[in-house]
Design an enzyme around this catalytic site. Structure first.
Site, PDB file in Angstrom:
ATOM      1  N   GLY A 166      34.286  36.127  44.677  1.00 56.94           N
ATOM      2  CA  GLY A 166      32.893  35.743  44.857  1.00 56.94           C
ATOM      3  C   GLY A 166      32.129  35.895  43.557  1.00 56.94           C
ATOM      4  N   ASP A 279      46.277  45.995  38.527  1.00 55.57           N
ATOM      5  CA  ASP A 279      45.655  44.717  38.169  1.00 55.57           C
ATOM      6  C   ASP A 279      44.815  44.866  36.901  1.00 55.57           C
ATOM      7  OD1 ASP A 279      45.238  42.004  38.488  1.00 55.57           O
ATOM      8  OD2 ASP A 279      43.453  42.271  39.740  1.00 55.57           O
TER       9      ASP A 279
END
Length: 448
Positions: A166, A279
């Site tokens: 988003g 990540d």
């Protein structure tokens, strides 16, 4: 404890009843064998000769059958009373347990109501709690209407960045203090799990080089994370955006690398159990107004206790270590590999994966490895924004660290602590290292 005492009393009562029956039975047997006249309390030692024939004179001895009958009746009365006591005790025990159960349910109900009231109280909190969180490092829920107001109803002009999850919005508090609001759209169970994982981890992890989570909000299918604002955005934007790294001097780049190493060291060696970010990449390294770097986006992070328990393969192409990509083997050395790729980005100014053609890509590791170990070629592949601005010896040292970090075999890679100690002497004192240089040489971008 009370139950044990009660059972002990009941047990003693039952034993007493049984003992009574045994004693009473003995008495009845004994009485049945004794003659009436010999033991009659009314019998006279000398009897009138006519007494046996006088109809008006009755023998003083009681009938043995009547004695047995009286004793049997008495035994039955006592036995009935004992059984009544036993039944009453059992009834009391049942009532006691019922009261305990009712009390337990009431306590649970009160506790549940307390949790609900606390949740409502947290939701009704305002941005004053965020300001306190900035100081104390706590996390609370924030009302959605407050987020709407702070972001101008999520106005497009307040968007700081976009990602697969988003957008990140700039939010203004009522005292002109700014925070970042990360909007996590839908995405199903994976997005929900990552959101919960990030909130759980950042609620307990507090370090200068790890982003501070100030609060969160859940509104319908959308979730929001409220974090400290990092004015200079992500490292990815600084390196690969419009400025092409011009704001990042050699020393600032080394400071960023050192900050990232410190954040990873905290996760790997000071968290119990250790945390693997999983990540790490330039877009998840955020920079504040002074270019202090902080790790962010912990949605995929895992603890060492669950690292090999059916974890879905996740990560970003170009940063994923070979052993994790091929075999799913996840360790702290997986983060070290990703750190090596970030270090190459800082050195070379290139993206981790670049397209050679519509159907062919090349990783920065594959492209750079043959040249990183060649002292003649190395200076020529350095990012033009910092080329010829550093001590050549320092350049070789950083290149050597990067080469070790991206080794295909995990056991050949250094621990992040070793990387940290290798970088500290290359970073100026003013920026958190031990290198002595002039402050102007440290802070002024190479393009000026």
């Amino acid at each position: 404890m009370k139950n044990k005492v009660l059972l002990f009393v009941l047990h003693n009562q039952l034993n007493w009843v049984l003992q009574f029956f045994r004693v009473d039975a003995t008495r009845l047997s004994h009485l049945s064998s004794i003659s009436g006249p010999e033991y009659s309390p009314l019998s006279s030692p000398v009897c009138s000769p006519m007494s046996a024939f006088s109809p008006g004179i009755i023998e003083a001895n009681e009938d043995p059958k009547m004695n047995r009958h009286k004793n049997l009746v008495l035994a039955l009365i006592v036995a009935s009373a004992s059984v009544g006591v036993l039944i009453f005790s059992l009834l009391f025990l049942w009532i006691y347990h019922k009261n305990i159960s009712d009390k337990h349910r009431k306590n649970n109900a009160k506790r549940s109501d307390g949790i609900k009231r606390f949740a409502r109280r947290q939701v009704k909190g305002n941005f004053d709690s965020l300001k306190m969180n900035l100081k104390w490092g706590s996390v609370s829920t924030i009302d959605y209407k407050l987020l709407e107001s702070a972001t101008g109803n999520f106005e497009k002009s307040n968007i700081l960045g976009k990602g697969g999850f988003g957008c990140v919005y700039k939010a203004r508090l009522d005292d002109n203090h700014y925070v970042a609001v990360k909007k996590v759209d839908g995405g199903g169970q994976d997005a929900e799990r990552e959101f919960e994982n990030e909130v759980d981890l950042l609620s307990v992890i507090h370090h200068p080089n790890i982003i501070a989570l100030l609060g969160y909000c859940i509104h319908e299918e959308t979730r929001y994370l409220i974090c400290e604002l990092m004015e200079n955005g992500s490292l990815e934007t600084q390196l690969h955006g419009p400025s092409r790294g011009s704001a990042l001097t050699w020393h600032i780049r080394m400071k960023i690398a050192l900050d990232v190493a410190r954040g990873l060291q905290y996760l790997h060696e000071h968290c119990n159990p250790l945390v693997i970010h999983r990540d790490l990449k330039s877009s998840n390294i955020l920079l504040d107004a002074d270019f202090n770097a902080k790790l962010s986006d912990f949605g995929l992070a895992v603890s060492d206790r669950v690292q090999n328990k059916n974890i879905k393969l996740s990560g970003t192409l170009g940063y994923v270590a070979p052993e994790y990509l091929l075999d799913g083997k996840l360790t702290d050395k997986t983060d070290v590999y990703a750190f090596g790729v970030v270090l190459l980005e800082l050195l070379l100014g290139r993206k981790p994966v670049e397209k050679l053609s519509p159907s062919q890509c090349q990783s920065i590791v594959t492209w750079a490895m043959p040249q990183l170990t060649d002292r003649l070629k190395l200076p020529n592949i350095i990012d033009p924004a910092i080329r010829d601005t550093m001590d050549t010896k320092h350049l070789y040292q950083v290149a050597a660290v990067a080469v070790l970090c991206v080794q295909p075999e995990p056991s050949y890679r250094p621990l992040i602590t070793d990387v940290l100690h290798s970088l500290i002497p290359l970073v100026p004192v003013e920026l958190g290292g031990t290198l002595r240089v002039s402050q102007r040489a440290v802070l002024v971008p190479s393009s000026l």
